[in-house]
Design an enzyme around this catalytic site. Sequence first.
Site, short mmCIF file in Angstrom:
data_model
loop_
_atom_site.label_atom_id
_atom_site.label_comp_id
_atom_site.label_asym_id
_atom_site.label_seq_id
_atom_site.Cartn_x
_atom_site.Cartn_y
_atom_site.Cartn_z
N LYS A 279 0.86 -1.18 0.09
CA LYS A 279 -0.07 0.16 0.06
C LYS A 279 0.80 1.28 -0.07
CE LYS A 279 -4.85 -0.96 1.65
NZ LYS A 279 -5.61 -0.59 2.59
N GLU A 365 -18.43 -9.05 9.98
CA GLU A 365 -19.44 -8.27 10.91
C GLU A 365 -20.49 -9.47 11.33
OE1 GLU A 365 -18.33 -5.54 7.62
OE2 GLU A 365 -18.64 -7.59 7.64
N ARG A 393 -24.86 -6.28 7.19
CA ARG A 393 -24.33 -7.42 6.64
C ARG A 393 -24.59 -8.56 7.77
NH1 ARG A 393 -20.21 -7.00 2.74
NH2 ARG A 393 -18.90 -8.15 3.90
#
Length: 633
Positions: A279, A365, A393
Site C-alpha cells: 500500500k 460483521e 451485513r
Amino acid sequence: MSELLKTIDSPADLRRLPPSQLPQLAQELRAFVLESVSKTGGHLSSNLGTVELTIALHYVFHTPEDRIVWDVGHQTYPHKILTGRREAMATLRQFGGISGFPRRSESEYDTFGTAHSSTSISAALGMAVAARNRGETRHAIAVIGDSAMTGGMAFEALNNAGVMDDIRLLVILNDNDMSISPAVGALNRYLARLMSGGFYAAAKNVGKQMLKPLPPLFELARKFESHAKGLVVPATLFEEFGFNYIGPIDGHDLDALVPTLQNLRQLSGPQFLHVVTRKGQGYKLAEADPVLYHGPGKFDPNVGIRKSAASGAPTYTQVFGDWLCDIAAADSRVVGITPAMREGSGMVRFEREFPGRFFDVGIAEQHAVTFAAGLACEGLRPVVAIYSTFLQRAYDQLIHDVALQNLPVVFALDRGGLVGADGATHHGAFDLSYLRCIPNMVVMAPADENECRAMLTTALRHEAPAAVRYPRGNGVGVAIERDLVSLPIGHGEVRRESARPAGSRIAILAFGTMLHPALAAAETIDATVANMRFVKPLDRELIERLARTHDALVTVEENAALGGAGAGCAELLAELGIEVPLLVLGLPDRFVDHGDAQQLLASVGLDAAGIERAVRARFGELLAPTRRVKSVA
C-alpha cells in the site's frame, strides 16, 4: 500528464503497447493517481498499490469481455483511468461526478458494483458459471485483498468454486498485509508465515531467471515446483479448497505478473494467484503511513498530509471513543469489538488503554455480532462499534443471536445518515427502519454530541439490546458533560413552543441531528419542535399531547422515510385513534448518490430550507396569515 498515459483511452490501446513500455506506463499512472487524489480527496494508499496489477490484468485479459471484479473497489482508480475515465477523475466522488467505487451504470468495464468487502469471489463465480452454461470462453477474475479474505462470504465462495473443474475462474489474492487498519487473525498469520519462507522464495526467483531462456527446462521446473513446494512451505489452504495455487509473486514486477497471467489465461478450472503488493507503493509518505493516506482529503503531495491540532467541535466518532474509555474505566465488564474499523470507529485509544478488552475480529460483521452475544451470555458488556451500513451485513445475527435472546449488547452505529463522498454504498439510510421492527431493541438518535454520550451510557446500563446511531462528522459544538449520566428511556423533550393560535399550530417531531434544521425552519413558520431522542420506544405521551394540541404534525429523520421513525409515529397515531394530518420527511425511496453531505441533504429536502418548503407546500393554508382561526369548543 506524461505522454504515454495520454495515449491510453481504453484497454485496447494498452494492449497495443510492447511489454517494454509497461514500466513507464506504471510510473506515469502512479504519478497521475497521486496528483488526481491530492486535488479531489479519496482513497490513495490502496490505489498506489494496485497500479502494476491493474495494468497487467487489462494487458493480458480481453476486458470487458473478460470480467474483472474488484473486491471492496476502493483500489480501482488505476482501473478507471485506463478504461476511459482519465479526464473524469477531476470529478471523483463529487456531486454529479464519477464514483469512488466500481459502478455498473458508469462503465462496461465495471462488471460488478462493490464497496463492501468479501463479495468478489461469489460474483466472479456466478459470472464464470454463466459463461460456462452459455458455451462462452471468457474468464472471470476476482481481485481480493488479504483482509477481505477474512470475510465469511469469501470462504463460502471458495468452497463452492473448488469443485467446479470446468469454469474459467481466477482468484487473485492481493496480499498487502493491510485493510484500513492492519490485518488481523489466523489467516493473516498464515500468509505471513508463507511469505517468510525465504529459502523457497529465493530458490524460486533464482530458478526462474536462470531457466527462462530455456523454455522446456523452465516448464519442467514449473511442474516440479508444483509438486515440491509442499516440501518447503505448508500445503496451502487454497489448494485444499480445490484451487491451483500459484505464488507468491511480486505484485509490482510486471516482468513476473504479465507472463504469469498469460499462463493462467490458458488454464481452465479454479485458479488462485497470490501476489504481494505494498500500500502506498511509489509515494514514500504513503508507504510509511498507509493508514493516514488511506482516504485523505485534498493535500499537497510535495508536503504531505499535515496533522493539525484538533479544533472546533469533536466528531461523533471521537465522542464515542472517549466515552468508551471512560465507561471501561468505570465498569470492568465493558469490552469493545470492531470488524476491522479500529481507526474509523475511534477505538485507537481504547486499544491502547485496554488491550485485553479490545477485539478486532477482522472484516467479519456477522461473527462480530454473535461473538458479542457470546460475551454477553457470560456477563460481560460488549460494545460493537460498527458503521450503520456494515451492520446490514449481520442482520440475521442481530435478530437471532442478540435480540431473540434479549442480550445486553450495545451497538454504536457510526455513519448514520448521508455520509457524503462514499455514496450510496456507505450512506446509513436504513438503520432506523431495520432496527425498529426488531423486538427487544431500544433505538436512540442523538441530536448533539453531549446527547450522544448520554445515550451511549443509557444503552450500556440497559439490560437488553440497544443501538445508538450517530452521524459522520463534527458535533454542533455543545458542551459535553464528563459525568456518565443516563436518559430516561422513551422520553423526548419539546425544544420550541409555537406561539400561533389554535387552528394553525404545527409541530415538528425531529429525530437525531435533524433537530437543528428543524429548529431553523420552525423560526420562519413558528412551529413547535420536539427532540424525540428515541425511535424505539417512541414517546407515546409526548406524541399524543402534540397531536391533540396541534393541527398538523411533521416528522423529520435522516433515514429512509419508508418504515422509519415517521412511519412509527403514523402507526402510533393510528393505534391511539387520533386523526391529525401528518407529513413524513426523510430520505426518498431511491439510493442517494455521492457528494458533499450538506449538498446531499439539500438535494433531498432535509436542510432547513427544504423542511420549510415541504411544510408550506403541504400545510400552506394553516400558515396563511389571513386564515380564519376556527373556534375551539
